[in-house]
Design an enzyme around this catalytic site. Structure first.
Site, mmCIF file in Angstrom:
data_model
loop_
_atom_site.group_PDB
_atom_site.id
_atom_site.type_symbol
_atom_site.label_atom_id
_atom_site.label_comp_id
_atom_site.label_asym_id
_atom_site.label_seq_id
_atom_site.Cartn_x
_atom_site.Cartn_y
_atom_site.Cartn_z
ATOM 1 N N THR A 188 1.556 5.731 4.116
ATOM 2 C CA THR A 188 0.513 5.792 5.139
ATOM 3 C C THR A 188 -0.234 7.122 5.113
ATOM 4 O O THR A 188 -1.389 7.197 5.536
ATOM 5 C CB THR A 188 1.136 5.550 6.527
ATOM 6 O OG1 THR A 188 1.783 4.277 6.512
ATOM 7 C CG2 THR A 188 0.101 5.568 7.628
ATOM 8 N N TYR A 242 13.931 3.337 -0.076
ATOM 9 C CA TYR A 242 12.752 2.567 0.326
ATOM 10 C C TYR A 242 12.658 1.346 -0.581
ATOM 11 O O TYR A 242 12.258 1.442 -1.744
ATOM 12 C CB TYR A 242 11.511 3.438 0.213
ATOM 13 C CG TYR A 242 10.220 2.814 0.716
ATOM 14 C CD1 TYR A 242 10.192 1.599 1.394
ATOM 15 C CD2 TYR A 242 8.998 3.463 0.520
ATOM 16 C CE1 TYR A 242 9.012 1.045 1.853
ATOM 17 C CE2 TYR A 242 7.808 2.917 0.964
ATOM 18 C CZ TYR A 242 7.823 1.708 1.622
ATOM 19 O OH TYR A 242 6.643 1.157 2.072
ATOM 20 N N LYS A 281 14.875 1.851 4.262
ATOM 21 C CA LYS A 281 13.668 1.242 4.806
ATOM 22 C C LYS A 281 13.516 -0.112 4.127
ATOM 23 O O LYS A 281 13.248 -0.192 2.916
ATOM 24 C CB LYS A 281 12.434 2.108 4.565
ATOM 25 C CG LYS A 281 11.148 1.516 5.143
ATOM 26 C CD LYS A 281 9.946 2.399 4.879
ATOM 27 C CE LYS A 281 8.667 1.749 5.424
ATOM 28 N NZ LYS A 281 7.452 2.552 5.137
ATOM 29 N N ILE A 341 10.301 2.198 10.568
ATOM 30 C CA ILE A 341 9.286 3.166 10.128
ATOM 31 C C ILE A 341 7.987 2.391 10.098
ATOM 32 O O ILE A 341 7.797 1.512 9.240
ATOM 33 C CB ILE A 341 9.622 3.749 8.752
ATOM 34 C CG1 ILE A 341 10.944 4.527 8.808
ATOM 35 C CG2 ILE A 341 8.493 4.659 8.264
ATOM 36 C CD1 ILE A 341 11.397 5.078 7.455
#
Length: 289
Positions: A46, A134, A162, A203
């Site tokens: 992001t 992730y 994540k 998240i």
């Protein structure tokens, strides 16, 4: 510090001349933490890290770290994950800087489950900070079954994961049925169902826009307030879907700019600014909270 709650992966605000808007980043970080976020992620997807200079990346991390220290919150820093040696070097630079590192399953190379496990085993053994794995197969091209996900979470030096598989699939259900610590939802629209299955938090880029409500949702599931959790989850999923109507973080930035929280909605190529209609819809939904 247990890995749980809502963590906001900060956007990187830009000024009108395209430079890093450090003051806006500092304000945004503090706003999210004051609204109850358990932590911040600097240099996550992001934050457009691939478009930032080395100096800009340092400034982003320093700004987020200062806000987290002052609020007693967790700072997670995203690091590249394509090459084990280079990733290990990036992790070494986080000593004394971050609480955890968000490390992507090696993208594009499709190393296989054994290769992914070997990659994280080596990184975790030498990293000065705990890792958050992730797992986002629709970006990396590397699917992982529940068995290897369990083994990754069991590694010494791995704090959590994540989980961004794009669906509440069988592997996610099997993994969460084991009750592992530190699994965070990474697909914003799937936060509520994953919390219901036992995820510890999330998240979430869309948590920029209604931080308090996302925190409230996580608390409701944790406390077993099921009716409230379901109702709030149904409302928030509309906001999350609107926030991802165009490539992230263009809509989120458009809304933050419209709210006066960042100076421009600018993103850097290859991203383009979100369209007026997409921003307007997300802004209207954010206004409901």
């Amino acid at each position: 510090m247990e890995l749980q709650g809502i963590h906001v992966p900060l956007v990187t605000p830009f000024a009108a001349d395209g430079s890093l808007a450090t003051d806006a980043l500092d304000r945004l970080a503090r706003q999210c933490l004051e609204a109850g976020a358990a932590g911040l992620v600097a240099l996550g997807t992001t934050g457009e890290p691939g478009t930032l200079t080395a100096e800009e990346r340092r400034t982003v991390v320093e700004t987020a770290a200062r806000a987290c220290r002052e609020h007693g919150a967790r700072l997670t820093v995203g690091v590249p994950g394509a090459d084990t040696r280079q990733t290990a070097a990036s992790l070494a630079a986080l000593d004394g800087v971050a609480d955890t590192a968000l490390v992507l399953v090696p993208p594009f190379v499709r190393a296989g489950e054994a290769g992914v496990l070997a990659h994280f085993t080596e990184l975790a053994a030498g990293s000065p900070v705990p890792l958050i794995v992730y797992h986002v197969p629709y970006r990396t091209g590397q699917p992982l079954g529940a068995g290897v996900l369990r083994r990754l979470l069991a590694l010494d030096g791995v704090a959590g994961m994540k989980l961004s598989t794009g669906a509440v699939d069988q592997d996610a259900v099997e993994l969460l049925a084991d009750g592992p610590a530190g699994v965070l939802a990474g697909d914003d629209v799937l936060l509520s169902p994953l919390l219901a299955l036992g995820a510890a938090g999330g998240i979430l880029a869309s948590a920029h826009l209604a931080t308090e409500r996302f925190v409230e949702l996580a608390d409701a599931w944790r406390k077993g307030d099921l009716d409230h959790a379901r109702a709030l989850g149904h409302r928030l999923v509309r906001l999350s879907a609107a926030a991802f109507a165009e490539p992230n973080p263009s809509v989120v930035k458009g809304v933050l700019h419209a709210q006066g929280r960042i100076p421009t909605p600018g993103v850097r190529l290859p991203l383009l600014p979100a369209g007026e209609q997409a921003v307007g819809r997300a802004l209207a939904l954010a206004g409901e909270f």
